[in-house]
Scaffold this motif. Structure first.
Motif, PDB file in Angstrom:
ATOM      1  N   THR A  34      42.389  36.846  -0.155  1.00 53.50           N
ATOM      2  CA  THR A  34      42.613  35.433   0.134  1.00 53.50           C
ATOM      3  C   THR A  34      41.537  34.929   1.085  1.00 53.50           C
ATOM      4  O   THR A  34      40.864  35.711   1.773  1.00 53.50           O
ATOM      5  N   ALA A  35      41.377  33.633   1.133  1.00 56.09           N
ATOM      6  CA  ALA A  35      40.392  33.048   2.045  1.00 56.09           C
ATOM      7  C   ALA A  35      40.742  33.362   3.490  1.00 56.09           C
ATOM      8  O   ALA A  35      39.870  33.550   4.336  1.00 56.09           O
ATOM      9  N   ALA A  36      42.046  33.430   3.757  1.00 54.61           N
ATOM     10  CA  ALA A  36      42.473  33.716   5.134  1.00 54.61           C
ATOM     11  C   ALA A  36      42.080  35.116   5.567  1.00 54.61           C
ATOM     12  O   ALA A  36      41.929  35.390   6.756  1.00 54.61           O
ATOM     13  N   SER A  37      41.917  36.027   4.591  1.00 48.57           N
ATOM     14  CA  SER A  37      41.531  37.397   4.927  1.00 48.57           C
ATOM     15  C   SER A  37      40.098  37.480   5.404  1.00 48.57           C
ATOM     16  O   SER A  37      39.708  38.454   6.050  1.00 48.57           O
ATOM     17  N   GLY A  38      39.317  36.474   5.062  1.00 53.39           N
ATOM     18  CA  GLY A  38      37.928  36.475   5.495  1.00 53.39           C
ATOM     19  C   GLY A  38      37.054  37.452   4.757  1.00 53.39           C
ATOM     20  O   GLY A  38      35.887  37.643   5.109  1.00 53.39           O
TER      21      GLY A  38
END
Length: 335
Positions: A34-38
């Motif tokens: 995910t984008a939040a995982s970076g």
């Protein structure tokens, strides 16, 4: 049409693992964070994914899917297309098929044995070896041609032939070599016309996509493999090289003692000159384009390193080797 992807597992934070086919039609696992995982998406060959040794839900999901497929297919005879797919892939690892055994000759006199590998750039095929294999002034080694051993049957690796490559035309050397601020670089490249090769020749080749990108981190002490023919030793039945294990013994990315090379700690012998030095792309996190050859080509093995002042009766050899950085291939294979 893009190939279908099968979702294996989705983690609670939204990361997804999907099963699909790579550019070479071999199965791969896509990790989509995910984008939040970076993080960034990555592609891992199924064999590497399963051999990681870590028990995880996504790995268990793949094993369950494989088991389900086997149960569904056990009573179904394979189709002709399945048979063709099975026959299209050699039994040997693609890494072993990048290497070719070298013999050098002066007219009909056999001089030395060495190692080499194939490099493909924009559809042009090159044979890479050490420069001292094709010409070495200090030892007065001046062959006029070399021969490489080629597989000629994808389904029978015991079938091979020798392919002769001239080193001179009208007195001019046909190989490409280079220099830098520190002097000569011990790498030689010969372009091979594909239409001169046996029509059924079987081999694998590295490409610019297998070279480390700027900023690639190779840790000190990291494992590397050297694919070659030490003292001419090889699988004489299947005509394949052997692989020696080594570790990075100097800082990767720095020019050791001012030269365009780095140092490995590995047990090597005569005949290994010209061998590719590789590392699994999983170690560095850099992906390569083909799942069939998931290796980074770090360099070209040159020779062992010794100390001139070493007392041969008291001191053992260092066990260290010089390897020229593979980025020189981009210069030597340019138009």
């Amino acid at each position: 049409m893009k190939p279908a992807l099968v979702e294996l597992y989705a983690s609670p934070n939204g990361d997804r693992w999907l099963l699909g086919l790579g550019p070479d039609e071999l199965p791969v696992v896509h990790h989509v964070p995910t984008a939040a995982s970076g993080g960034r998406s990555s592609t891992i060959p199924v064999a590497t994914f399963l051999s990681s040794g870590h028990s995880a839900p996504q790995r268990d999901a793949l094993l369950h899917l494989i088991g389900q497929f086997v149960r569904d297919q056990k009573d179904s005879p394979p189709s002709s297309s399945d048979a063709r797919t099975a026959l299209s892939t050699p039994a040997a690892d693609a890494l072993l098929l990048t290497g070719a055994r070298v013999r050098t000759f002066a007219h009909t006199e056999h001089l030395t044995n060495a190692s080499s590998f194939f490099f493909d750039r924009d559809g042009r095929l090159f044979l890479v070896t050490s420069r001292h294999v094709v010409c070495d002034e200090p030892s007065r080694h001046f062959p006029d041609r070399l021969e490489i051993e080629l597989h000629v049957d994808r389904d029978n690796l015991g079938a091979s032939t020798w392919f002769s490559i001239p080193l001179y035309a009208e007195g001019v050397g046909l190989w490409r070599q280079g220099t830098d601020d520190a002097g000569a670089i011990d790498v030689a490249v010969l372009e091979i016309r594909r239409d001169r090769l046996p029509a059924d020749a079987v081999f694998s080749s590295f490409s610019p996509d297998h070279l480390p990108r700027p900023g690639t981190v190779v840790p000190i002490g990291a494992s590397v493999l050297i694919v070659g023919f030490p003292l001419g030793f090889h699988d004489s039945l299947h005509h394949l090289p052997v692989v020696r294990h080594g570790v990075m013994a100097s800082a990767f990315g720095l020019r050791f003692q001012g030269k365009g090379c780095f140092v490995t700690d590995a047990r090597t012998h005569r005949g290994t000159s010209g061998a590719p030095v590789v590392m699994s792309h999983v170690t560095t996190g850099q992906e390569t384009t083909g799942a069939a050859l998931p290796w980074l080509l770090l360099g070209v093995h040159s020779s062992t390193i010794d100390m001139g002042a070493r007392d041969v009766h008291v001191d053992e050899t260092l066990g260290l080797n010089s390897t020229w950085y593979s980025d020189v291939l981009m210069t030597l294979t340019s138009d």
